[in-house]
Enzyme design. Structure first.
Site, PDB file in Angstrom:
ATOM      1  N   GLU A  29      38.250  26.522  33.983  1.00 26.39           N
ATOM      2  CA  GLU A  29      39.676  26.480  34.306  1.00 26.39           C
ATOM      3  C   GLU A  29      40.501  26.020  33.103  1.00 26.39           C
ATOM      4  O   GLU A  29      41.455  25.245  33.231  1.00 26.39           O
ATOM      5  CB  GLU A  29      39.926  25.595  35.531  1.00 26.39           C
ATOM      6  CG  GLU A  29      39.216  26.105  36.780  1.00 26.39           C
ATOM      7  CD  GLU A  29      39.684  25.411  38.057  1.00 26.39           C
ATOM      8  OE1 GLU A  29      40.333  24.350  37.960  1.00 26.39           O
ATOM      9  OE2 GLU A  29      39.404  25.937  39.144  1.00 26.39           O
TER      10      GLU A  29
ATOM     11  N   GLU B  65      33.349  29.501  42.178  1.00 23.93           N
ATOM     12  CA  GLU B  65      33.345  28.305  43.027  1.00 23.93           C
ATOM     13  C   GLU B  65      34.112  28.595  44.308  1.00 23.93           C
ATOM     14  O   GLU B  65      35.175  29.206  44.278  1.00 23.93           O
ATOM     15  CB  GLU B  65      34.043  27.107  42.353  1.00 23.93           C
ATOM     16  CG  GLU B  65      33.386  26.565  41.120  1.00 23.93           C
ATOM     17  CD  GLU B  65      34.183  25.399  40.532  1.00 23.93           C
ATOM     18  OE1 GLU B  65      35.030  24.818  41.253  1.00 23.93           O
ATOM     19  OE2 GLU B  65      33.967  25.079  39.357  1.00 23.93           O
TER      20      GLU B  65
END
Length: 470
Positions: A86, A233
């Site tokens: 991220e 995820e």
């Protein structure tokens, strides 16, 4: 975690649960050594704190690949490198280094002749997608174009996936009641409650599909149409602060993950790409009891630090993974399709050196029928497993045994653990050690919203569901 399982314990848990794919948040050498020769497909990661060095130096990237990939491959079945986590949303100042790091790592894979086998990508938060509903109107944050445009071209040219972290839990929590809980949890919705994309007339029955399709539409907006989405995820916390996290419960975590697994394993696909499976990793393998932040941050795991299931997944028709009844009791059974000779050898060990009392399997006794090696092995494996206190590594038997929550008892043949029976009387003798057929050991974890510094976080593991598009 207050007590981090050893790497060998982690691999034992993975194998006992038939987990065949795992994502690591670094490339810890002990973890990779424990994964060697298991056949488990592994994604290794470059932690965010290493991006600066790798993004500034081709030589540093080559050294990283030599030390963390080439040194372990092919005994460790490494399938991909995740570069950072991220980065665009949590470390925007490091964004200019992302593509150089990706290219330098790819150069190193090419030089090592590994680029055909190992793909490179970087996991993104779904927050980089703006105006995500309706999905057909979604687009990436335009300020990220200097990184995303060349990244997507790279993924396209190398056949690599766009890695996306998808969290319907947070979408639901932040929606202030706009998103119904059932829509976040994959629960069936009446047709009038389904979300309809007015531009495409596609019907969306869950948040997960809508976010994945938003990514596909956002890529199409940039003229990229052949890069698959991998959900790197997703998950749901099983415990939270009742005052402000009332929907972080074991029932909801069970519902979300069980429905997710069915959705992915059935290759349902998404409304935009029906029938195309979305490879998906569940966050996370273990609870992190000392993780800072809100209460729910500690409770995303499928297991606690001792390898005990945090809750029971209800997976009727989806195999034996923490399988399909309403109790938290577990049993050890012969794996479907296991080699008969290996089953026989494991059965012989259990009834011999393993000290299981197998008299119930003799002719005329209640567990003799059906008279086949799979049924007899299941009885013996389960008796050993319960006699050893259901400890980690005691349901492996060279890979021919798996754990289930479905009681294998039938008729007058009652298995250890059924109805609370602990089964210790089914063992001969008191001096017992874990099966020599087992890899002795027990069970690591990170949702990419912060640093990736601790071993517990960097060894985080998740399940890959569906066929990898790598």
């Amino acid at each position: 975690m207050s007590s981090v399982p050893a790497a060998t314990q982690i691999t034992t848990l993975l194998r006992s649960q038939n987990i065949r794919h795992v994502r690591l948040y670094d490339a810890d050498p002990a973890m990779l050594a424990a994964l060697a020769n298991t056949g488990i497909r592994v994604i290794v990661s470059v932690p965010n704190e290493q991006l600066l060095a790798i993004g500034n130096s081709n030589a540093t990237a080559a050294n990283w690949v030599a030390r963390n990939v080439a040194a372990h491959y092919p005994s460790v079945n490494i399938t991909a490198i995740a570069v950072g986590s991220e980065v665009l949303s949590t470390l925007p100042n490091a964004a200019p280094l992302l593509m150089p790091a990706v290219r330098y790592l790819q150069n190193a894979l090419v030089a090592a002749a590994l680029d055909r086998y190992i793909k490179i990508s970087t996991p993104h938060s779904s927050s980089i997608i703006l105006d995500s509903f309706p999905p057909s109107q979604a687009f990436f944050n335009r300020s990220l174009d200097p990184v995303l445009v060349p990244l997507l071209k790279f993924l396209q040219s190398t056949g690599s996936p766009l890695m996306l972290n998808v969290y319907p839990y947070y979408d639901y929590m932040r929606s202030n009641g706009v998103i119904p809980l059932d829509y976040a949890l994959f629960r069936p919705l009446p047709p009038n409650k389904e979300a309809v994309d007015a531009n495409t007339l596609l019907h969306y029955t869950n948040v997960f599909d809508a976010v994945v399709d938003a990514a596909y539409f956002a890529m199409a907006y940039l003229n990229v149409t052949n890069v698959p989405v991998m959900v790197s995820e997703t998950g749901w916390p099983h415990k939270g602060d009742p005052s402000n996290e009332p929907d972080a419960t074991s029932d909801n975590a069970d519902t979300y993950n069980s429905n997710l697994i069915r959705h992915v394993m059935n290759s349902t696909g998404t409304p935009k790409h029906p029938g195309v499976a979305v490879p998906t990793y569940i966050y996370e393998l273990y609870d992190e009891d000392t993780r800072p932040g809100s209460t729910s941050e500690k409770y995303w795991g499928l297991f606690d630090m001792n390898g005990i299931p945090a809750y029971t997944l209800h997976l009727t028709g989806s195999g034996v993974l923490l399988a399909n009844d309403t109790t938290n009791q577990t049993y050890c059974v012969a794996r479907d399709g296991a080699d008969e000779k290996m089953l026989q050898a494991a059965l012989d060990w259990a009834c011999g050196p393993g000290k299981v009392d197998c008299s119930a399997l003799t002719q005329g006794q209640p567990c003799y029928e059906p008279d086949n090696v799979e049924a007899h092995a299941t009885y013996a494996f389960n008796a050993y497993y319960h006699g050893m206190g259901m400890g980690s590594g005691t349901c492996y038997f060279s890979g021919v045994a798996v754990i289930t929550t479905t009681d294998p008892s039938r008729g007058s043949c009652v298995y250890a653990g059924s109805g609370g029976k602990n089964g210790t009387s089914l063992l001969n003798g008191t001096s017992l050690a874990p099966s020599s057929n087992s890899t002795a050991g027990d069970s690591g974890s990170h949702r990419a919203v912060g640093d990736v510094s601790s071993f517990a976080r960097t060894v985080a593991a998740a399940l890959l569901l569906g066929a990898l598009l790598l």
